[in-house]
Enzyme design. Sequence first.
Site, mmCIF file in Angstrom:
data_model
loop_
_atom_site.group_PDB
_atom_site.id
_atom_site.type_symbol
_atom_site.label_atom_id
_atom_site.label_comp_id
_atom_site.label_asym_id
_atom_site.label_seq_id
_atom_site.Cartn_x
_atom_site.Cartn_y
_atom_site.Cartn_z
ATOM 1 N N HIS A 52 0.560 -1.281 0.046
ATOM 2 C CA HIS A 52 0.156 0.528 -0.379
ATOM 3 C C HIS A 52 0.760 1.628 -0.010
ATOM 4 C CE1 HIS A 52 -3.502 -2.589 1.940
ATOM 5 N NE2 HIS A 52 -3.388 -2.873 0.750
ATOM 6 N N GLU A 54 1.401 3.616 1.208
ATOM 7 C CA GLU A 54 2.004 3.920 2.993
ATOM 8 C C GLU A 54 3.590 3.123 3.696
ATOM 9 O OE1 GLU A 54 -2.230 4.134 5.109
ATOM 10 O OE2 GLU A 54 -1.033 2.908 2.747
ATOM 11 N N ALA A 156 -20.671 5.715 -27.709
ATOM 12 C CA ALA A 156 -19.745 6.208 -28.456
ATOM 13 C C ALA A 156 -21.201 6.360 -29.202
ATOM 14 C CB ALA A 156 -18.731 5.691 -29.542
ATOM 15 N N TRP A 171 -15.786 0.833 -36.911
ATOM 16 C CA TRP A 171 -15.986 2.299 -35.971
ATOM 17 C C TRP A 171 -16.783 3.261 -36.116
ATOM 18 C CZ3 TRP A 171 -14.553 -1.049 -31.512
ATOM 19 C CH2 TRP A 171 -13.815 -2.225 -32.184
ATOM 20 N N ARG A 185 -11.624 0.114 -19.326
ATOM 21 C CA ARG A 185 -11.913 -1.480 -19.293
ATOM 22 C C ARG A 185 -10.911 -2.129 -17.803
ATOM 23 N NH1 ARG A 185 -12.959 -3.690 -25.111
ATOM 24 N NH2 ARG A 185 -15.610 -3.185 -25.374
ATOM 25 N N LEU A 205 -14.952 -9.178 -26.029
ATOM 26 C CA LEU A 205 -15.240 -7.917 -25.001
ATOM 27 C C LEU A 205 -14.548 -8.469 -23.986
ATOM 28 C CD1 LEU A 205 -19.209 -8.058 -23.603
ATOM 29 C CD2 LEU A 205 -18.138 -6.219 -25.496
ATOM 30 N N GLU A 289 -22.273 -1.569 -21.008
ATOM 31 C CA GLU A 289 -21.666 -0.925 -23.267
ATOM 32 C C GLU A 289 -22.506 -1.139 -24.120
ATOM 33 O OE1 GLU A 289 -18.131 -2.031 -24.736
ATOM 34 O OE2 GLU A 289 -16.698 -0.631 -23.256
ATOM 35 N N GLY A 291 -26.185 -2.355 -25.511
ATOM 36 C CA GLY A 291 -27.260 -1.357 -27.138
ATOM 37 C C GLY A 291 -27.800 -0.310 -26.632
ATOM 38 N N THR A 296 -30.545 2.780 -22.189
ATOM 39 C CA THR A 296 -32.385 3.746 -21.620
ATOM 40 C C THR A 296 -32.285 3.243 -20.564
ATOM 41 O OG1 THR A 296 -32.119 4.497 -24.730
ATOM 42 C CG2 THR A 296 -33.951 4.894 -22.736
#
Length: 356
Positions: A52, A54, A156, A171, A185, A205, A289, A291, A296
């Site tokens: 960690h 510290e 996107a 794309w 990711r 994915l 991601e 659709g 929505t």
Amino acid sequence: MNAVDEKYMRLALALAKKGIGKVEPNPAVGCVIVKDGKIIAKGFHKEFGDPHAEINALKNSKQSPVGSTMYITLEPCCHFGKTPPCTNAIIKAGIKKVIAAAKDPTEKVSGKGFKILKKAGIEVITGICKNEAEILNAPFFHFARTKRPWVIIKWAQSADGFLARTDKKRWITNPKSRKDVHKLRKKIQAILIGINTVLADDPMLTARPDTNRQLLRIVLDSQLKIPADCKLFKTTKKTPVCIFTTTAKPKITQKGVEIVKVGKYKGRINLKAALAELGKRNIQQILVEGGEKVITSFLKQKLADEVIIYTSAEKLAKKGKIKSSQIMRNLYNRLKKNYKDKKRFGKDIRLTAFFK
């Protein structure tokens, strides 16, 4: 707030940010050690499972830390996990004062670290830059308090609001934007899509560079329409799949695939129930991601904690298909006018915001 204390704590916060994308599901933590008005050591949590902040700071100390002040962005741990308790090392090092930004909200710590330090005669001050520290590790604090994953909605779109294209190009955004998504990711534990995305795109994915940690792939599939020969199933030996469904009798028995039955909400999968199940599996952050229908649904049910929108400069017009929904457009237009976090990747623009 003491201006000197704030200065050193902000330095510790800057150090903590270096661990984002590498330490999750642990929090990103930074540490600065000051003695006689001078910084003698700095450190941060670098990788999940590694020492960690510290401990790294104490190892980096240029001189004896006895009698010094330690600035730390989160309460030191006091239990054995992948590493020993940091409280023991702090006491052993002879630290005189610990100034912490925030209290660790987890049940294993939750003030116990501070009590141990105080019992050892160390002065403890808390609350310096508290808000900044909690925002930095918002998913960590959220999960500790709610036992529900932090939900990041990402999509996107083209300049005219299309989410997909009809031509041979795959794309919408440019390579720089897609590289940024891979960074995103790296800090999550799961990625979620709907069955329509599986049927349309057959994604794997699995892209998660520079990390050996597994990414849980989640599919919302109420009627179990997922094809047996899809790419998700072909890669379950390396990366597991979890399918949420409302079907009473799941027929999929493939190794590496978990079928979870949940109830319905307005004829669809109950997203709150699905998130609760993921919380039970200690999934702290998920990336939704899509659709369009899945995104929505999360937005309408107010289940999103963060939104990230990549917009290209290209207008697709007749080359575009699947427009963003009204609630997605409304959200984008609000962010475009009142953004706090905007970044350019070539001609692409990324807008990021937290939901209150």
